[in-house]
Design an enzyme around this catalytic site. Sequence first.
Site, PDB file in Angstrom:
ATOM      1  N   LYS B  20      -7.875   1.501   6.888  1.00  0.00           N
ATOM      2  CA  LYS B  20      -8.243   1.598   5.086  1.00  0.00           C
ATOM      3  C   LYS B  20      -7.176   0.586   4.437  1.00  0.00           C
ATOM      4  O   LYS B  20      -5.924   0.387   4.978  1.00  0.00           O
ATOM      5  CB  LYS B  20      -7.584   2.909   4.672  1.00  0.00           C
ATOM      6  CG  LYS B  20      -8.138   3.293   3.351  1.00  0.00           C
ATOM      7  CD  LYS B  20      -7.749   4.667   2.878  1.00  0.00           C
ATOM      8  CE  LYS B  20      -7.551   4.721   1.341  1.00  0.00           C
ATOM      9  NZ  LYS B  20      -6.681   5.437   0.838  1.00  0.00           N
ATOM     10  N   GLY B  22      -5.501   0.075   0.764  1.00  0.00           N
ATOM     11  CA  GLY B  22      -5.491   0.318  -0.371  1.00  0.00           C
ATOM     12  C   GLY B  22      -4.893  -0.883  -1.298  1.00  0.00           C
ATOM     13  O   GLY B  22      -4.770  -1.939  -0.752  1.00  0.00           O
ATOM     14  N   ALA B  23      -4.629  -0.471  -2.587  1.00  0.00           N
ATOM     15  CA  ALA B  23      -4.114  -1.467  -3.387  1.00  0.00           C
ATOM     16  C   ALA B  23      -2.664  -1.651  -2.891  1.00  0.00           C
ATOM     17  O   ALA B  23      -2.055  -2.835  -3.220  1.00  0.00           O
ATOM     18  CB  ALA B  23      -4.016  -0.995  -4.843  1.00  0.00           C
ATOM     19  N   GLU B  24      -1.807  -0.884  -2.098  1.00  0.00           N
ATOM     20  CA  GLU B  24      -0.562  -0.887  -1.963  1.00  0.00           C
ATOM     21  C   GLU B  24      -0.054  -1.087  -0.552  1.00  0.00           C
ATOM     22  O   GLU B  24       0.799  -1.716   0.084  1.00  0.00           O
ATOM     23  CB  GLU B  24       0.223   0.301  -2.504  1.00  0.00           C
ATOM     24  CG  GLU B  24       1.717  -0.207  -2.753  1.00  0.00           C
ATOM     25  CD  GLU B  24       2.650   0.973  -3.153  1.00  0.00           C
ATOM     26  OE1 GLU B  24       3.622   0.949  -3.347  1.00  0.00           O
ATOM     27  OE2 GLU B  24       1.969   2.191  -3.446  1.00  0.00           O
ATOM     28  N   ILE B  27      -3.465   0.906   6.231  1.00  0.00           N
ATOM     29  CA  ILE B  27      -3.314   2.139   7.083  1.00  0.00           C
ATOM     30  C   ILE B  27      -4.103   1.646   8.427  1.00  0.00           C
ATOM     31  O   ILE B  27      -5.157   1.463   8.575  1.00  0.00           O
ATOM     32  CB  ILE B  27      -4.069   3.228   6.573  1.00  0.00           C
ATOM     33  CG1 ILE B  27      -3.750   3.504   4.912  1.00  0.00           C
ATOM     34  CG2 ILE B  27      -3.942   4.647   7.530  1.00  0.00           C
ATOM     35  CD1 ILE B  27      -2.224   4.085   5.100  1.00  0.00           C
ATOM     36  N   ASP B 134      -0.553  11.872  -6.642  1.00  0.00           N
ATOM     37  CA  ASP B 134      -1.973  11.778  -6.518  1.00  0.00           C
ATOM     38  C   ASP B 134      -2.680  12.665  -5.589  1.00  0.00           C
ATOM     39  O   ASP B 134      -3.152  12.396  -4.821  1.00  0.00           O
ATOM     40  CB  ASP B 134      -1.845  10.368  -5.764  1.00  0.00           C
ATOM     41  CG  ASP B 134      -3.428   9.547  -5.874  1.00  0.00           C
ATOM     42  OD1 ASP B 134      -4.210   9.961  -6.862  1.00  0.00           O
ATOM     43  OD2 ASP B 134      -3.355   8.736  -5.014  1.00  0.00           O
TER      44      ASP B 134
END
Lengths: 357, 231
Positions: B20, B22-24, B27, B134
């Site tokens: 994965k 993500g924006a940050e 993974i 979140d």
Amino acid sequence: MVDAATRSSPPRNRESGELLVLGVESTAHTFGASVVSSRPPYVLSDVRSQYKPSKGGILPREAAAFLAENAPGVVSRALEEAGVGPGELDAIAVSLGPGMGPSLRVGATVARALASRYGLPIVPVNHAVAHIEIARFLTGLRDPLVLYVAGGNTTVMSHVAGRYRVFGETLDIALGNLLDTFAREAGIAPPYIVGGEHAVDRCAAGGKYVKGMPYVVKGQDVSFSGLLTTSLKLLRKGFRLSDVCYTLREIAFSSVVEVAERGLAHTGKDSIILTGGVAANRILNEKVRLMALEQGARFEPIEARFCGDNGVMIAITGLLAYAHGVSLDTPRKALIRQRWRPDEVDAPWYPLTLRDL
Amino acid sequence: MVSFDAERLIEWVRSLELVKRGAESEIRVGSFMGLEAVFKLRVPKPYMDPELDLELRSFRTRREAKAMAAAISGGVRAPRVYAVFPSAGLIVMERIKGPLLKERLQVHGDHGHLLHEAGGMLARLHRAGLVHGDPTTSNYIVAETGMLYLIDYGLSSFSTSIEDRAVDIHLFRRALESTHATIAQEAFTNFMEGYKRVMGEEAGKVEERAEEIRLRGRYVEKRRTIWGRTL
């Protein structure tokens, strides 16, 4: 007001179905007027007059007095340059908010007077939405994520289900306000912007990163008031001005770009626009470009002269809205709203731009 | 730590299988000392000053690892932290296998007990002095053992304020409404029952505040007012 007989440009032969809208901007320090057509070349005139304090920041009452003094001349010139008489207009668009009350009242008064005198409908325009619409018009990006940064606004928005929704925003002061206030307190402004460069950028040249200044991103929101206080405190402690300027700018710009980055990932939009007064900043543009590249999103910068407040953006938005049935039934209803949020405004024209009408 | 080491470590991690982005962070999954592990790597941001970037990544990495450890001590089922490399922006953690709660909710059936447990787990996190930041249905995993796990502490922070706790509740509710619209109401009721059961009396205030946040206008259109007038 300009009489048809005395205007300097030749009268335009109006095409059938062509719409002409006068846009009036008057939310803060700029009085702008522009005539925009629904047909190429679209923008027929763009006249502005900006209040620039000789010392300190904007005093709302002084700004409003300046705007009121310059309003008639600006409107006349806008009509004259467009070669359009007031009677030929289809509507008058005016930014009724958000902004400073005294300034807003000038624009609203001018619009109401013209509308009453010439029997024209008024189209209420939200200033923030107008910054988005001019950027969509100029870049041709139909459905972008929006990073709107200005003296009074710092917001990440995207269009979902009929409106521009706020994804993230500042919890206290705006990005432009941070830069201006710091520059003023540090004694390096006014003038705030010289040759397209902000006083903070000028001082940041050659500056080095100072560790430990507050970088505040809370989920999708940013906060700058702690950064401002810390920066001024460090200056008083004897830190080098260029180092503090550099770090302040890096932290402030990085945090808004980071929120925009999260916005792209979250909304799945494949393009981004940068708009508002601070959008003219070259360094911020470069950061957004790099972020967009990394996220695989398209980014098109807009011309600096259309970043700051202007009448064109009001006219463009007004024309889009008018063409989609938005107008007030009486000038009396053209009331200002200092805190009018963009997510309160229906945008029935979306994703069309002026070029699609 | 010497930056040379961090760079080599990052290079190695980036050769692992990506699951994965993500924006940050990225993974990835791989093996860590013989254990199946998840590698969460905060990648450098090209638009940031390198020093600022490093400071932020190492701070956030450390904060996240601390939060995970504190969550586990507080009785929350979270992935175990195997190793933390702040200067590389890397956390190596236990790999929890199984579908996301989001995926389970999309399959028909009675999910009452899962939501009840999800609420209880968030309450345990709050009681441990943390907020998640979140909590969506994508951040709960229903493990193969049948046990529920709360993951992704990237936005979590140490806080016991009613406001921050209420934001968690609000976020979960919004996630239900946007992703599981047809069962949102019932699911949220179940979730809150579980939350209250663990949280006890304090839950009332949090629930009240969550409703207030919902009506603040930022998130809900129909209750928006200007100067007391409904638009």
